[in-house]
Structure formats: C-alpha cells, structure tokens
Design an enzyme around this catalytic site. Structure first.
Site, PDB file in Angstrom:
ATOM      1  N   HIS A  69      32.877 -27.016  43.157  1.00  0.00           N
ATOM      2  CA  HIS A  69      32.472 -28.250  42.962  1.00  0.00           C
ATOM      3  C   HIS A  69      31.329 -28.482  43.476  1.00  0.00           C
ATOM      4  O   HIS A  69      30.413 -29.183  42.716  1.00  0.00           O
ATOM      5  CB  HIS A  69      33.546 -29.203  43.867  1.00  0.00           C
ATOM      6  CG  HIS A  69      32.997 -30.661  43.720  1.00  0.00           C
ATOM      7  ND1 HIS A  69      33.605 -31.734  43.351  1.00  0.00           N
ATOM      8  CD2 HIS A  69      32.099 -31.196  44.704  1.00  0.00           C
ATOM      9  CE1 HIS A  69      33.069 -32.777  43.808  1.00  0.00           C
ATOM     10  NE2 HIS A  69      32.019 -32.653  44.516  1.00  0.00           N
ATOM     11  N   GLU A  70      30.807 -27.993  44.611  1.00  0.00           N
ATOM     12  CA  GLU A  70      29.370 -28.296  45.142  1.00  0.00           C
ATOM     13  C   GLU A  70      28.481 -27.471  44.062  1.00  0.00           C
ATOM     14  O   GLU A  70      27.314 -28.145  44.013  1.00  0.00           O
ATOM     15  CB  GLU A  70      29.199 -27.706  46.506  1.00  0.00           C
ATOM     16  CG  GLU A  70      30.093 -28.514  47.637  1.00  0.00           C
ATOM     17  CD  GLU A  70      29.873 -29.902  47.705  1.00  0.00           C
ATOM     18  OE1 GLU A  70      28.831 -30.175  47.527  1.00  0.00           O
ATOM     19  OE2 GLU A  70      31.050 -30.505  47.725  1.00  0.00           O
ATOM     20  N   GLU A  82      30.606 -37.295  41.501  1.00  0.00           N
ATOM     21  CA  GLU A  82      31.960 -36.676  42.087  1.00  0.00           C
ATOM     22  C   GLU A  82      32.820 -36.253  41.064  1.00  0.00           C
ATOM     23  O   GLU A  82      33.537 -35.137  41.166  1.00  0.00           O
ATOM     24  CB  GLU A  82      32.387 -37.614  43.215  1.00  0.00           C
ATOM     25  CG  GLU A  82      31.344 -37.730  44.438  1.00  0.00           C
ATOM     26  CD  GLU A  82      30.810 -36.304  44.813  1.00  0.00           C
ATOM     27  OE1 GLU A  82      31.749 -35.316  44.905  1.00  0.00           O
ATOM     28  OE2 GLU A  82      29.716 -36.423  45.555  1.00  0.00           O
ATOM     29  N   HIS A 111      27.251 -29.555  41.286  1.00  0.00           N
ATOM     30  CA  HIS A 111      26.228 -30.503  41.450  1.00  0.00           C
ATOM     31  C   HIS A 111      24.833 -29.868  41.293  1.00  0.00           C
ATOM     32  O   HIS A 111      23.919 -30.477  40.851  1.00  0.00           O
ATOM     33  CB  HIS A 111      26.316 -31.169  42.944  1.00  0.00           C
ATOM     34  CG  HIS A 111      27.406 -31.830  43.279  1.00  0.00           C
ATOM     35  ND1 HIS A 111      27.831 -33.081  42.466  1.00  0.00           N
ATOM     36  CD2 HIS A 111      28.266 -31.861  44.296  1.00  0.00           C
ATOM     37  CE1 HIS A 111      28.829 -33.776  42.974  1.00  0.00           C
ATOM     38  NE2 HIS A 111      29.107 -33.203  44.028  1.00  0.00           N
TER      39      HIS A 111
END
Length: 305
Positions: A142-143, A220, A146
């Site tokens: 997930h990070e 997100e 980004h």
C-alpha cells in the site's frame, strides 16, 4: 519515472491534476491579493511561500523522518523487513525505497519523498510487533503504491499553500490582538490591511484544506486497490487494516496526540479516544468503505474477473 506493475489509476491521476490546477489558482489569487492589499508585504509573501515550498519539496523525506523519530535501517539491521520490501520490489518492478523504522508503539506506516529515488518507507515498531509477514506485506505494498502513483510528491506540494496561509492567519491574529489592534494610537489603515490579509489567508487555507483532504481520501482507496491487486491478497490487507484500527484505539491518548499531525501520511489515521470527525474533513475514507472495496476485489478475484 520507472514503470511498475502497480495498476494505473486514471481517477487518481485526474484528481491530482485538478487539485494542483485549482491550488495553483488559489496560490495566484493569494499572492496577488497581498500585492493589492499590502504591496510591501506581497514580495515577502511570495518569497516566503516559494522558499517554504522548496524546503518542503526537497527535504520532505528528512523532515518527516526527523519529526517521527524514524531511522533508516540496513538489511543487516532489519532483515525481515527488508525481505518483505524486496518481495514487493520483485512483484512490482519498482525501485527499492529506503527503509526506516520509527520507535513508537503506535502501529502504523508511511511513505515520503519527492520521487522514487528519494522515497522512504517507514514502519513503526508497534506495527512490526502486531502484524504477521503477510499482513505486513499488504501494508508495505500500500505504501509503495503511493510512491508509484506519485501522490506522495503531489500531497507534499499541495499541502504547502495551506500551511503558509495558516501560519499567516495565526501570526496575523496574534499580532493584531497583542500589537496593532491593542494600541489606540495605531494606524487605522494598518489595522484594516492586516484584517484583509488575515481574511485572504483564511480563505486560501480553507480552500486548500478541503482540496487536499478530498485528494487524500481518494489516494488511500487507490493505494488499497493497487496493493490488493499486486499481492493478490486483498483479505490480508483487510486483516491488517482491521487489526491496526483496533490496536490504535488501545494506544494511550498522549501517544495518539503526538501522532495525529501525521495522519495524512499514515496507513491508518491515529485518532484520540472519543474523537469524531466529519467525513468531509477526514484524511482517510471510513474503515467500512476501505474494507468493502477490498471485499469486492476479493470476490472478483475468486470469480476470475
């Protein structure tokens, strides 16, 4: 930028472009208002805002790590953490970011840096203690999404106007309350100019605040979706989300208050007990919405869609 296997998100790209365009207009009006209302202050406002942007853009990774007490770690110092990052790099074909650990019990993670070469992924010791390797992989994917989507750099740039406007509003009100407005012999024109500057700054802050929060919520969801598709384990990411959100509720209030300023960068927001916030002002979408999206992706994968 190197191409990766992370799923592209046209919705995120279009939202980032629209946000930057609108914030650019706000910035032009913001600085122009200074030159009209207070010409002498306009030059300082432009110079100060530009300097702040450059510092924030080029040193955002160092400043964020410093503020969170994060420390870069080598593969020898954190072999398991680097191992998870290496697996994600192999799956995504993305450049490996720097890896850091923040010594705090608040279970969370964040990514920072203006581009892939300067990117840093930081996890807290509280997160490492609570998640199993598969859940940790989902959070780190997930990070890193980004970083691949470039929304870390966009959020860094997008937030600077709001910070500048907020500081001007705060200092203007304090100076007016304790200085210019409190003197009977003060220049009335100066007082009116100060009020106008504070008003313009407050409006600019409000607009930039709303735009960046809306972008933050969407990014997100986009990172959740991309991480789930990359790893093929949406249920593991959902498990990590549920676990982190539940554990945050058990963290002492003083620790949560220290972490709250960084919510826009975190995997999951850190709110103090009893804190309620309108979805309009939230940095993250509701947990139920994130879990529902992951459940839908899981169903699609099981049907081979």
């Amino acid at each position: 930028m190197a191409r990766t296997r992370y799923a592209s998100d046209r919705g995120l790209t279009s939202r980032m472009l629209v946000t930057m365009f609108l914030l650019g207009l706000v910035y032009v009006v913001f600085v122009s208002a200074f030159f009209v209302i207070a010409p002498k202050w306009g030059v300082f406002a432009l110079a100060g805002a530009t300097l702040f942007l450059l510092v924030q853009y080029f040193f955002s990774d160092r400043l964020t790590l410093f503020a969170m007490h994060g420390k870069e770690v080598t593969p020898e110092e954190a072999p398991e953490l680097h191992g998870v990052i290496d697996r994600i790099v192999a799956m995504s074909d993305a450049p490996k970011p720097k890896v850091a650990i923040a010594d705090t019990d608040v279970p969370n993670a964040f990514a920072t840096g203006r581009n892939q070469k300067k990117a840093v992924v930081c996890v807290t010791t509280g997160l490492l203690r609570r998640l199993d390797p598969v859940e940790l992989e989902g959070v780190l994917a997930h990070e890193m999404a980004h970083i691949a989507h470039k929304d870390v750099a966009v959020m860094t740039i997008a937030s600077f106007l709001g910070v500048c406007a907020g500081l001007i509003t705060r200092f203007g009100l304090e100076w007016g309350l304790w200085g210019g407005f409190g003197r009977r012999d003060g220049d009335q024109n100066t007082g009116l100019i100060l009020l106008a500057v504070v008003a313009v700054s407050a409006v600019a802050y409000g607009i930039s605040f709303m735009l960046t929060r809306a972008l933050s919520r969407y990014r997100e969801l986009s990172a959740d979706r991309s991480a789930a598709l990359l790893t093929g384990r949406p249920s593991s990411l959902a498990s990590a989300l549920t676990k982190v959100s539940g554990e945050i509720a058990r963290i002492p209030t003083k620790d949560l208050r220290a972490a709250e300023p960084f919510n826009a960068f975190f995997f999951a927001p850190a709110f103090t007990k009893g804190f309620s916030v309108s979805s309009l002002f939230a940095t993250h979408p509701p947990l139920d919405k994130r879990l529902a999206q992951l459940s839908k992706i899981s169903d699609q994968m099981s049907r081979g869609v």
